[in-house]
Each structure stands twice: as C-alpha cells, then as structure tokens.
Write an enzyme that holds these catalytic residues in place. Structure first.
Site, PDB file in Angstrom:
ATOM      1  N   ALA A 158       0.813  -1.212   0.000  1.00 38.16           N
ATOM      2  CA  ALA A 158       0.000   0.000   0.000  1.00 38.16           C
ATOM      3  C   ALA A 158       0.851   1.270   0.000  1.00 38.16           C
ATOM      4  CB  ALA A 158      -0.938  -0.004   1.202  1.00 38.16           C
ATOM      5  N   PHE A 159       1.982   1.235   0.672  1.00 40.58           N
ATOM      6  CA  PHE A 159       2.830   2.418   0.758  1.00 40.58           C
ATOM      7  C   PHE A 159       3.293   2.897  -0.617  1.00 40.58           C
ATOM      8  CE2 PHE A 159       6.711   4.808   1.703  1.00 40.58           C
ATOM      9  CZ  PHE A 159       6.237   5.667   2.684  1.00 40.58           C
ATOM     10  N   GLU A 160       3.406   1.982  -1.573  1.00 39.46           N
ATOM     11  CA  GLU A 160       3.894   2.328  -2.914  1.00 39.46           C
ATOM     12  C   GLU A 160       2.812   2.899  -3.830  1.00 39.46           C
ATOM     13  OE1 GLU A 160       6.621  -0.025  -0.823  1.00 39.46           O
ATOM     14  OE2 GLU A 160       4.643  -0.756  -1.417  1.00 39.46           O
ATOM     15  N   CYS A 205      -4.680  -2.811   0.913  1.00 36.53           N
ATOM     16  CA  CYS A 205      -5.116  -3.168   2.254  1.00 36.53           C
ATOM     17  C   CYS A 205      -3.954  -3.067   3.230  1.00 36.53           C
ATOM     18  CB  CYS A 205      -5.670  -4.594   2.247  1.00 36.53           C
ATOM     19  SG  CYS A 205      -6.236  -5.146   3.853  1.00 36.53           S
ATOM     20  N   GLU A 213       0.901  -5.913  15.560  1.00 36.29           N
ATOM     21  CA  GLU A 213       1.233  -5.690  16.966  1.00 36.29           C
ATOM     22  C   GLU A 213       2.171  -4.512  17.191  1.00 36.29           C
ATOM     23  OE1 GLU A 213       2.639  -9.329  18.657  1.00 36.29           O
ATOM     24  OE2 GLU A 213       0.914 -10.457  17.919  1.00 36.29           O
ATOM     25  N   THR A 214       2.573  -3.843  16.118  1.00 34.55           N
ATOM     26  CA  THR A 214       3.496  -2.712  16.250  1.00 34.55           C
ATOM     27  C   THR A 214       2.866  -1.447  15.678  1.00 34.55           C
ATOM     28  OG1 THR A 214       4.552  -2.999  14.088  1.00 34.55           O
ATOM     29  CG2 THR A 214       5.433  -4.309  15.924  1.00 34.55           C
ATOM     30  N   HIS A 273       3.753   0.019  13.047  1.00 34.41           N
ATOM     31  CA  HIS A 273       3.925   0.013  11.597  1.00 34.41           C
ATOM     32  C   HIS A 273       2.612   0.331  10.875  1.00 34.41           C
ATOM     33  CE1 HIS A 273       4.567  -2.011   7.617  1.00 34.41           C
ATOM     34  NE2 HIS A 273       5.668  -1.294   7.712  1.00 34.41           N
TER      35      HIS A 273
END
EC number: 2.5.1.78
Length: 142
Positions: free
Chosen positions: A42-44, A68, A73-74, A76
């Site tokens: 998704a970041f791209e 999506c 758990e982080t 990120h």
C-alpha cells in the site's frame, strides 16, 4: 470515454483480487476503459500514481488506489496508513486529479475480506463509482 488507471497493491493477494474484481466489474458496466498496474504494498500506491500523473507517455482521466493494511502488533500499521493517505491526498491536491481511495484499513484479515468482497461491502466497486463521479464533477467544473 474516461480512461482510468487502477493501482493495485498485491501484498494481501486474496484481498487485492477481490478489490480488483469489484472495481473492474463496476468499470465494465460504465463508459470507461482502464489499465491495471500492481505495486508490492500500500505504501507504494501514491508514488505509482504520481509516476503516471507526471508521465509524458500516459494520460488518464482518473486514478483508483486499491490495497489493504491490516493492523499488527506494532506501530507500523499507523505509519503506513498515515503515509498512504497523506501521499494520496498530496497527489490529488498538487495535481488536481480525480482519485478513488480504496485502501482498506482493518483490524483483521477477516474484516478486510468482508470489505473487499463484491458480494458484501464491495470497497473496490464503491471506489470505482467514486472515481467515475469525481471525473464527471471535474469535467463539469473545468
């Protein structure tokens, strides 16, 4: 006839396929043609759309962002979600282009699948409808 670029994040393959199916079904029922490109995550998506917007070789009337991000758990998840939304918003605001935002953000894969499935929430189809609407609005207001 409107020409649309669909940028599909394939990180979650099953969800990507469902989003794309919903979007393309909606576009096939309209007076629009489309091309599909895939990005790893998704970041791209914002960068790929910006590449196309700035390209001298391609001319699209609108863009469809499909992907999506599922909470883990982080932190990120939060960074990716904020980066994607900010990036897409900057593309729209700095380049005045119609864009449909179909990037699902969900707490679980099960919730994301419900949102992506064309027989359930159909985010891909809804996003295609949104970009078609925005293309029409853009053309009326120019």
């Amino acid at each position: 006839m409107s020409k649309i670029l669909i940028v599909n994040s394939i990180y979650y393959t099953e969800i990507a396929n469902l989003l794309l199916e919903g979007a393309t079904d909606k576009l096939k029922g309209s007076n629009a043609s489309y091309n599909v490109i895939e990005v790893p995550g998704a970041f791209e998506i914002p960068a790929a759309i910006l590449f196309a917007v700035k390209s001298k070789h391609f001319n699209y009337d609108g863009y469809l962002a499909l992907g999506c991000v599922i909470r883990g758990e982080t932190d990120h998840y939060q960074y990716i979600c904020k980066g994607v939304i900010k990036g897409l918003n900057e593309v729209v605001m700095h380049n005045t282009v119609p864009l449909g935002m179909g990037v699902i953000t969900a707490d679980s894969k099960d919730k994301a699948l419900v949102r992506a499935d064309k027989d359930k929430k159909n985010i891909g189809g809804r996003t295609a409808s949104a970009v078609l609407h925005m293309i029409d609005l853009y053309n009326k207001l120019r």
